[in-house]
Design an enzyme around this catalytic site. Structure first.
Site, PDB file in Angstrom:
ATOM      1  N   ASP A 188       0.859  -1.187   0.000  1.00 29.28           N
ATOM      2  CA  ASP A 188       0.000   0.000   0.000  1.00 29.28           C
ATOM      3  C   ASP A 188       0.893   1.234   0.000  1.00 29.28           C
ATOM      4  O   ASP A 188       1.820   1.348   0.803  1.00 29.28           O
ATOM      5  CB  ASP A 188      -0.903   0.015   1.225  1.00 29.28           C
ATOM      6  CG  ASP A 188      -1.777   1.264   1.267  1.00 29.28           C
ATOM      7  OD1 ASP A 188      -2.552   1.466   0.317  1.00 29.28           O
ATOM      8  OD2 ASP A 188      -1.653   2.054   2.218  1.00 29.28           O
ATOM      9  N   GLU A 271      -1.666  -1.514  -5.782  1.00 33.47           N
ATOM     10  CA  GLU A 271      -2.952  -1.040  -6.278  1.00 33.47           C
ATOM     11  C   GLU A 271      -2.679  -0.188  -7.517  1.00 33.47           C
ATOM     12  O   GLU A 271      -1.598   0.393  -7.655  1.00 33.47           O
ATOM     13  CB  GLU A 271      -3.698  -0.237  -5.224  1.00 33.47           C
ATOM     14  CG  GLU A 271      -2.948   0.974  -4.740  1.00 33.47           C
ATOM     15  CD  GLU A 271      -3.685   1.723  -3.643  1.00 33.47           C
ATOM     16  OE1 GLU A 271      -4.907   1.598  -3.559  1.00 33.47           O
ATOM     17  OE2 GLU A 271      -3.020   2.438  -2.884  1.00 33.47           O
ATOM     18  N   CYS A 323     -12.732  -4.288   5.512  1.00 32.30           N
ATOM     19  CA  CYS A 323     -12.013  -5.037   6.533  1.00 32.30           C
ATOM     20  C   CYS A 323     -11.296  -6.208   5.861  1.00 32.30           C
ATOM     21  O   CYS A 323     -11.901  -6.968   5.112  1.00 32.30           O
ATOM     22  CB  CYS A 323     -12.983  -5.563   7.591  1.00 32.30           C
ATOM     23  SG  CYS A 323     -12.167  -6.610   8.816  1.00 32.30           S
ATOM     24  N   CYS A 326     -12.974  -9.649   7.440  1.00 38.62           N
ATOM     25  CA  CYS A 326     -14.332 -10.136   7.184  1.00 38.62           C
ATOM     26  C   CYS A 326     -15.022  -9.415   6.024  1.00 38.62           C
ATOM     27  O   CYS A 326     -16.202  -9.644   5.768  1.00 38.62           O
ATOM     28  CB  CYS A 326     -15.183 -10.015   8.444  1.00 38.62           C
ATOM     29  SG  CYS A 326     -15.535  -8.312   8.881  1.00 38.62           S
ATOM     30  N   CYS A 341     -12.767  -2.835  13.202  1.00 39.61           N
ATOM     31  CA  CYS A 341     -13.948  -3.420  12.580  1.00 39.61           C
ATOM     32  C   CYS A 341     -15.003  -3.783  13.634  1.00 39.61           C
ATOM     33  O   CYS A 341     -14.717  -4.582  14.535  1.00 39.61           O
ATOM     34  CB  CYS A 341     -13.536  -4.657  11.787  1.00 39.61           C
ATOM     35  SG  CYS A 341     -14.943  -5.475  11.025  1.00 39.61           S
ATOM     36  N   CYS A 344     -16.050  -7.885  13.138  1.00 42.26           N
ATOM     37  CA  CYS A 344     -15.217  -9.017  13.581  1.00 42.26           C
ATOM     38  C   CYS A 344     -14.222  -8.650  14.670  1.00 42.26           C
ATOM     39  O   CYS A 344     -13.534  -9.515  15.200  1.00 42.26           O
ATOM     40  CB  CYS A 344     -14.489  -9.646  12.392  1.00 42.26           C
ATOM     41  SG  CYS A 344     -13.137  -8.628  11.776  1.00 42.26           S
ATOM     42  N   ASP A 351      -3.128   1.478   7.087  1.00 41.36           N
ATOM     43  CA  ASP A 351      -2.369   1.179   5.875  1.00 41.36           C
ATOM     44  C   ASP A 351      -2.059  -0.314   5.758  1.00 41.36           C
ATOM     45  O   ASP A 351      -2.027  -0.871   4.656  1.00 41.36           O
ATOM     46  CB  ASP A 351      -1.069   1.991   5.839  1.00 41.36           C
ATOM     47  CG  ASP A 351      -1.328   3.488   5.829  1.00 41.36           C
ATOM     48  OD1 ASP A 351      -2.423   3.887   5.364  1.00 41.36           O
ATOM     49  OD2 ASP A 351      -0.464   4.263   6.279  1.00 41.36           O
TER      50      ASP A 351
HETATM   51 ZN   LIG Z   1     -13.958  -7.279  10.051  1.00 47.59          ZN
END
Ligand SMILES: [Zn+2]
Length: 379
Positions: A188, A271, A323, A326, A341, A344, A351
């Site tokens: 990233d 990316e 995330c 999940c 998150c 989860c 990053d």
């Molecule tokens: Zn999650």
């Protein structure tokens, strides 16, 4: 595969003057040829080809002594560059992009000239670079010189107060894609952390990047204040040298980092560089950061190609919102540095979360678990 090798030149005082005169002659030729094309179009709706302009060179040369002191292929290359500029212009028009008509070159804006056929007007002689109309120029041949491949052309480049030669060398294609893909990493590219790896490694902005912004700001201020004064040229050189220093430090840093990536991983996932995302960034040194990202990607690409590793680019959408454990979308603005998150319970540096998403979007199917990555062990 084409590679470029750059070496420092140490011309004598007299040779430097010839170099400078050559640049100026090429610049004037470029501008005249551009004007000719422009006029022919505006007055007669007639487009001018490279061939026509090249055929006209001998006649021009007989009238202008400055043209006679430059190797004929160097002059042809100037016309080629202009032709290329027009090709690019028409391509952009066709693609519906902002066209950007070829521009006249101001003094200091023409900083290189090319011998397009190595061996014709340019060659090695006694470990010196012999150039037609210039003579034997001292060259620092580190790395043993570019003698393993076939030199196609060479370009003499003026960089503020130094001279360089760039050789374009054709190298035999290497074991492209031969390496078995066992290890993978997601990368990233950011602003707070320059680079985050899916393995959990964060690479902070190096010092040169942090300081370069302030140093440049100070230098630029001087430049704008002294407009029109005798000091201005001195200040321009000062800023240009500073830019060069940052450029060199940056290149050195990314050569090492890209080498490390290619040596450690068989698959490296980035990316797709997103211009819109870059422009949103209010960070003042963003142009430096943008250039840095591009350079890292470029260096990694060619090193991977040579070493048989694979570089992939994946869709950048929501890499920092999603995330990595999940897939729930957890919206956050640029200032939020932590991914927490609610679904989860994963709490992770923003990053690093993005780097893990980037890795998981690769189409090779590697998740990075194969390399026993500590960062992925917990998910
Ligand atoms: Zn999650």
């Amino acid at each position: 595969m084409l590679r470029t090798f750059k070496f420092r030149l140490y011309p004598s005082k007299a040779q430097s003057i010839i170099f400078e005169q050559t640049l100026e002659t090429c610049r004037v030729l470029y501008n005249n040829a551009l004007e000719e094309r422009k006029n022919a179009w505006e007055n007669e709706r007639k487009s001018t080809s490279y061939r026509e302009q090249q055929n006209n060179l001998p006649k021009l040369k007989s009238n202008k002594s400055s043209l006679q002191s430059v190797h004929s292929q160097v002059l042809q290359d100037v016309l080629h560059r202009l032709d290329q500029a027009f090709h690019n212009f028409f391509r952009r028009v066709k693609a519906g992009e902002k066209p950007g008509y070829p521009r006249f070159k101001a003094v200091n804006r023409f900083d290189s000239f090319t011998y397009p056929q190595f061996g014709n007007g340019a060659k090695f002689r006694d470990r010196k670079l012999w150039l037609s109309k210039v003579g034997e120029v001292n060259i620092k041949l580190h790395r043993g010189g570019p003698f393993n491949g076939w030199i196609k052309n060479c370009t003499i480049r003026h960089d503020v107060d130094r001279w360089f030669v760039c050789f374009t060398v054709g190298l035999p294609d290497t074991k492209l894609g031969k390496r078995e893909i066992k290890t993978a990493v997601g990368v990233d590219l950011g602003v707070t952390n320059l680079v985050a790896l899916s393995t959990g490694e964060l690479i902070e902005n190096p010092r040169w990047l942090k300081h370069s912004e302030e140093r440049l700001a100070v230098a630029q201020r001087w430049l704008s204040c002294k407009k029109g004064s005798k000091n201005r040229e001195k200040q321009r050189l000062k800023v240009a040298r500073l830019h060069r220093k940052i450029r060199c430090q940056r290149a050195d840093f990314f050569h090492k980092l890209s080498r490390k990536l290619v040596d450690s991983y068989d698959l490296i996932v980035f990316e797709k560089l997103n211009i819109a995302k870059m422009i949103q960034n209010s960070y003042a040194a963003k142009c430096i950061v943008d250039a840095a990202w591009r350079q890292l990607v470029l260096f990694t690409q060619y090193k991977a190609e040579e070493a048989g590793a694979v570089v992939q680019f994946v869709d950048a959408a929501n890499t920092s919102q999603q995330c990595s454990s999940c897939s729930t979308l957890v919206p956050k603005d640029l200032s939020e540095r932590l991914h927490a998150c609610p679904a989860c319970g994963l709490v992770l540096n923003r990053d690093l979360n993005a780097a893990r998403n980037i890795l998981m979007r690769n189409t090779v199917g590697l998740t990075g678990r194969a390399c026993g990555s500590a960062a992925l062990a917990g998910c």
